[in-house]
Design a protein around this motif. Structure first.
Motif, PDB file in Angstrom:
ATOM      1  N   UNK A 129       0.814  -1.215  -0.144  1.00  0.00           N
ATOM      2  CA  UNK A 129       0.020   0.010  -0.143  1.00  0.00           C
ATOM      3  C   UNK A 129       0.930   1.171  -0.032  1.00  0.00           C
ATOM      4  N   UNK A 130       2.113   1.338   0.251  1.00  0.00           N
ATOM      5  CA  UNK A 130       3.092   2.487   0.421  1.00  0.00           C
ATOM      6  C   UNK A 130       3.497   2.574  -1.382  1.00  0.00           C
ATOM      7  N   UNK A 131       3.066   3.799  -1.686  1.00  0.00           N
ATOM      8  CA  UNK A 131       3.506   4.229  -3.132  1.00  0.00           C
ATOM      9  C   UNK A 131       4.563   5.162  -3.019  1.00  0.00           C
ATOM     10  N   UNK A 132       5.413   5.448  -4.106  1.00  0.00           N
ATOM     11  CA  UNK A 132       6.513   6.403  -4.186  1.00  0.00           C
ATOM     12  C   UNK A 132       5.923   7.839  -4.435  1.00  0.00           C
ATOM     13  N   UNK A 133       6.374   8.891  -3.858  1.00  0.00           N
ATOM     14  CA  UNK A 133       5.974  10.155  -4.339  1.00  0.00           C
ATOM     15  C   UNK A 133       5.992  10.237  -5.800  1.00  0.00           C
ATOM     16  N   UNK A 134       4.938  10.602  -6.377  1.00  0.00           N
ATOM     17  CA  UNK A 134       5.032  11.096  -7.809  1.00  0.00           C
ATOM     18  C   UNK A 134       5.711  12.364  -8.291  1.00  0.00           C
ATOM     19  N   UNK A 135       6.492  12.083  -9.418  1.00  0.00           N
ATOM     20  CA  UNK A 135       7.428  13.210  -9.807  1.00  0.00           C
ATOM     21  C   UNK A 135       6.704  14.569  -9.729  1.00  0.00           C
ATOM     22  N   UNK A 136       5.401  14.919 -10.137  1.00  0.00           N
ATOM     23  CA  UNK A 136       5.035  16.197 -10.147  1.00  0.00           C
ATOM     24  C   UNK A 136       4.515  16.618  -8.512  1.00  0.00           C
TER      25      UNK A 136
END
Length: 193
Positions: free
Chosen positions: A111-118
């Motif tokens: 459920x942990x996702x990376x921070x989106x580039x934008x």
């Protein structure tokens, strides 16, 4: 171990790679500027870019909420994410050695996702003209003195997010030669790596 170095502001939250390394790495803003969403172009992005960043921010914050809910379901006292999706877990060393925290992170890792580039770019601090010139001068110096793959700066003065070889002889020579550009004394001890 790779001889390549990722240069930029790629940030990952605790729990992304539980099996490998648990921790937080990153540069950029301190996440303390409320709910504002700035554009990577210094506020001059078109409406489409701002809408995309805002949409990605909303999706990211929602994903962070789900991750926090999972952690809480596993018995941890995790705070809600802030307006930018940042979850302040406090003492990171506790999260790395507490068996209960490690089990919760493992359970909730998907459920942990990376921070989106934008979102990450919107969180970068705005640089002054002097800081932009200094970064541009440093990039040029590094490239001219042996680190040809050192990243250029973007229009906001931040170094582009590229992979470059920081361990080559040329990169080490360039780092020594260009240290004074960024305010590091030329006689400062070098990091062993």
């Amino acid at each position: 171990m790779s001889a390549r170095r990722r240069f930029g502001t790629r940030t990952w939250l605790v729990g992304v790679a539980v099996a490998a390394v648990v921790g937080v790495a990153g540069c950029g803003g301190d996440g303390d500027s409320g709910g504002e969403v700035a554009s990577a172009g210094g506020g001059k992005a078109g409406a489409g870019a701002s809408k995309d960043a805002s949409s990605e921010l909303t999706e990211y914050v929602d994903a962070q909420r789900k991750w926090v809910e999972c952690l809480r379901g596993a018995g941890l006292d995790a705070p809600d994410p802030d307006a930018r999706g940042k979850v302040d877990l406090g003492d990171q060393s506790k999260w790395k050695r507490d068996p209960k925290a490690l089990k919760a992170q493992e359970k909730c890792a998907d459920l942990s996702v990376p921070v989106p580039d934008s979102v990450e770019k919107a969180q970068q601090p705005e640089l002054s003209k002097a800081e932009i010139r200094k970064n541009q001068k440093y990039a040029k110096c590094m490239q001219e003195h042996g680190a040809a793959d050192f990243p250029d700066t973007d229009s906001g003065g931040h170094f582009r997010d590229v992979t470059w070889d920081s361990t080559s002889a040329g990169a080490k020579r360039a780092a020594r030669q260009c240290a004074s550009v960024i305010g590091v004394p030329t006689d400062a001890p070098s990091a062993q790596g």
